[in-house]
Every structure is written in structure tokens, then in C-alpha cells.
Design a protein around this motif. Structure first.
Motif, PDB file in Angstrom:
ATOM      1  N   PHE A   1      -3.855   4.527   7.637  1.00 16.50           N
ATOM      2  CA  PHE A   1      -2.954   3.569   6.998  1.00 16.50           C
ATOM      3  C   PHE A   1      -2.130   4.257   5.919  1.00 16.50           C
ATOM      4  O   PHE A   1      -2.662   5.023   5.116  1.00 16.50           O
ATOM      5  CB  PHE A   1      -3.751   2.442   6.331  1.00 16.50           C
ATOM      6  N   THR A   2      -0.851   3.959   5.892  1.00 14.08           N
ATOM      7  CA  THR A   2       0.030   4.317   4.791  1.00 14.08           C
ATOM      8  C   THR A   2       0.600   3.015   4.256  1.00 14.08           C
ATOM      9  O   THR A   2       1.240   2.263   4.989  1.00 14.08           O
ATOM     10  CB  THR A   2       1.176   5.232   5.245  1.00 14.08           C
ATOM     11  N   ILE A   3       0.345   2.745   2.980  1.00 12.03           N
ATOM     12  CA  ILE A   3       0.808   1.514   2.345  1.00 12.03           C
ATOM     13  C   ILE A   3       1.860   1.881   1.305  1.00 12.03           C
ATOM     14  O   ILE A   3       1.629   2.750   0.467  1.00 12.03           O
ATOM     15  CB  ILE A   3      -0.349   0.770   1.639  1.00 12.03           C
ATOM     16  N   LEU A   4       2.992   1.213   1.358  1.00 12.58           N
ATOM     17  CA  LEU A   4       4.049   1.358   0.358  1.00 12.58           C
ATOM     18  C   LEU A   4       4.257  -0.020  -0.254  1.00 12.58           C
ATOM     19  O   LEU A   4       4.672  -0.952   0.434  1.00 12.58           O
ATOM     20  CB  LEU A   4       5.342   1.860   1.001  1.00 12.58           C
ATOM     21  N   GLY A   5       3.901  -0.161  -1.510  1.00 16.03           N
ATOM     22  CA  GLY A   5       4.014  -1.445  -2.188  1.00 16.03           C
ATOM     23  C   GLY A   5       5.076  -1.407  -3.279  1.00 16.03           C
ATOM     24  O   GLY A   5       5.227  -0.403  -3.970  1.00 16.03           O
TER      25      GLY A   5
ATOM     26  N   GLY B   1     -14.421  -3.326  18.701  1.00 19.68           N
ATOM     27  CA  GLY B   1     -14.374  -4.603  17.996  1.00 19.68           C
ATOM     28  C   GLY B   1     -12.950  -4.933  17.599  1.00 19.68           C
ATOM     29  O   GLY B   1     -12.024  -4.152  17.825  1.00 19.68           O
ATOM     30  N   THR B   2     -12.777  -6.094  16.977  1.00 20.91           N
ATOM     31  CA  THR B   2     -11.465  -6.535  16.496  1.00 20.91           C
ATOM     32  C   THR B   2     -11.506  -6.619  14.975  1.00 20.91           C
ATOM     33  O   THR B   2     -12.448  -7.172  14.405  1.00 20.91           O
ATOM     34  CB  THR B   2     -11.100  -7.905  17.109  1.00 20.91           C
ATOM     35  N   TYR B   3     -10.491  -6.058  14.356  1.00 18.71           N
ATOM     36  CA  TYR B   3     -10.448  -5.934  12.897  1.00 18.71           C
ATOM     37  C   TYR B   3      -9.097  -6.421  12.381  1.00 18.71           C
ATOM     38  O   TYR B   3      -8.064  -6.122  12.963  1.00 18.71           O
ATOM     39  CB  TYR B   3     -10.653  -4.476  12.480  1.00 18.71           C
ATOM     40  N   THR B   4      -9.122  -7.139  11.270  1.00 19.58           N
ATOM     41  CA  THR B   4      -7.888  -7.593  10.635  1.00 19.58           C
ATOM     42  C   THR B   4      -7.733  -6.874   9.306  1.00 19.58           C
ATOM     43  O   THR B   4      -8.647  -6.874   8.475  1.00 19.58           O
ATOM     44  CB  THR B   4      -7.910  -9.116  10.427  1.00 19.58           C
ATOM     45  N   PHE B   5      -6.572  -6.271   9.115  1.00 20.80           N
ATOM     46  CA  PHE B   5      -6.250  -5.546   7.892  1.00 20.80           C
ATOM     47  C   PHE B   5      -5.096  -6.257   7.202  1.00 20.80           C
ATOM     48  O   PHE B   5      -4.144  -6.690   7.843  1.00 20.80           O
ATOM     49  CB  PHE B   5      -5.863  -4.097   8.206  1.00 20.80           C
ATOM     50  N   LYS B   6      -5.177  -6.333   5.878  1.00 19.81           N
ATOM     51  CA  LYS B   6      -4.175  -7.058   5.100  1.00 19.81           C
ATOM     52  C   LYS B   6      -3.919  -6.314   3.795  1.00 19.81           C
ATOM     53  O   LYS B   6      -4.844  -5.782   3.180  1.00 19.81           O
ATOM     54  CB  LYS B   6      -4.702  -8.466   4.805  1.00 19.81           C
ATOM     55  N   VAL B   7      -2.662  -6.312   3.358  1.00 17.20           N
ATOM     56  CA  VAL B   7      -2.318  -5.779   2.040  1.00 17.20           C
ATOM     57  C   VAL B   7      -2.195  -6.961   1.087  1.00 17.20           C
ATOM     58  O   VAL B   7      -1.529  -7.950   1.393  1.00 17.20           O
ATOM     59  CB  VAL B   7      -0.999  -4.986   2.078  1.00 17.20           C
TER      60      VAL B   7
ATOM     61  N   THR C   1       7.126  -4.673   0.749  1.00 14.62           N
ATOM     62  CA  THR C   1       5.897  -3.917   0.895  1.00 14.62           C
ATOM     63  C   THR C   1       5.688  -3.644   2.379  1.00 14.62           C
ATOM     64  O   THR C   1       5.898  -4.518   3.211  1.00 14.62           O
ATOM     65  CB  THR C   1       4.727  -4.705   0.297  1.00 14.62           C
ATOM     66  N   LYS C   2       5.286  -2.406   2.704  1.00  9.66           N
ATOM     67  CA  LYS C   2       5.162  -2.000   4.096  1.00  9.66           C
ATOM     68  C   LYS C   2       3.793  -1.384   4.374  1.00  9.66           C
ATOM     69  O   LYS C   2       3.181  -0.794   3.497  1.00  9.66           O
ATOM     70  CB  LYS C   2       6.250  -0.988   4.435  1.00  9.66           C
ATOM     71  N   MET C   3       3.336  -1.533   5.627  1.00  5.39           N
ATOM     72  CA  MET C   3       2.099  -0.915   6.078  1.00  5.39           C
ATOM     73  C   MET C   3       2.388  -0.222   7.407  1.00  5.39           C
ATOM     74  O   MET C   3       2.890  -0.841   8.340  1.00  5.39           O
ATOM     75  CB  MET C   3       1.001  -1.975   6.272  1.00  5.39           C
TER      76      MET C   3
END
Length: 126
Positions: free
Chosen positions: A20-24, A81-87, A117-119
Motif C-alpha cells: 500500500f502507498t497512501i497519500l493523504g 480470504g477477503t479483506y477490506t482496507f480503508k484510509v 487522498t489516494k491509496m
């Protein structure tokens, strides 16, 4: 934050690594306008797995509304499995605006996406 969520499924019998690369971006809220601080977090299925601190102090020159950018990385290896990711963003002091449309800023040339904000997620099969 609205729109900064992704659900990923690792197929049965595999493991995958997600990078993951997060730009906030956060700006001061002009209603209180002198200072603010807080944290952007990457959350997996409701649990924080990474975060980055941001802070802003306003000034008298009118630049109080400039963005507070922060970038952080996180790698996670997961089984099937199934995973949910959130910023998410939480202000600790003062108030911020997140995902601000800079339409009143000179030089942004109508780019309403400039301060969203981007992920970004890269998926690797192990």
C-alpha cells in the motif's frame, strides 16, 4: 474518508502480499484556522495496521489553507480470504478538511483531484 476503501480477495490455496502507498492531504479548517494536528490511518477489517502523523500551523500571509501532505507505505502478506482496507483521518487538535477541492487556489488549473487522498495497492502472488 469517502471513496478511500478497497476490498481484496486472496484466492484459496494462495498467499498474496499487498503493498500500500497512501497519500493523504488535509487543510486547516478556516473556521478555527490557526493550528491542527492528526493522523491518517490504514485500517484492515476495522483494525489499524499503519499510520502517519500530520500537523499544520497557520500564518498571517494567507497560506493557512495550503495542504498538509503525508505519504506512508505498508506491506501485508495474507492467506486466502477477503479483506477490506480503508484510509481514515482523525484530528487530534483543531479541525482539518480532508479531500478539499482547491478551486479557489491559483495554479491548480481546475484540477479538483489535486488534493484528494489516494491509496495505491500493488498485489504480489507468493
Amino acid at each position: 474518508m469517502p471513496g478511500v476503501t478497497i476490498t481484496l480477495t486472496v484466492p484459496a490455496g494462495l498467499t498474496q502480499t499487498f503493498l500500500f502507498t497512501i497519500l493523504g492531504y488535509a487543510t486547516l479548517n478556516p473556521a478555527n484556522g490557526t493550528a491542527s494536528q492528526g493522523v491518517f490511518s490504514l485500517v484492515q477489517n476495522g483494525t489499524k495496521i499503519s499510520s502517519a502523523y500530520t500537523s499544520k500551523v497557520g500564518n498571517a500571509s494567507g497560506l493557512i489553507d495550503l495542504p498538509i501532505p503525508v505519504t506512508f507505505l505498508k506491506a501485508v502478506t495474507l492467506p486466502a480470504g477477503t479483506y477490506t482496507f480503508k484510509v481514515q483521518y482523525k484530528s487530534w487538535f483543531g479541525t482539518h478538511r480532508v479531500n478539499h477541492n482547491p478551486s479557489n487556489y491559483g495554479g491548480y488549473d481546475g484540477d479538483s483531484e489535486a488534493m484528494l487522498t489516494k491509496m495505491q495497492v500493488l498485489v504480489y502472488n507468493n
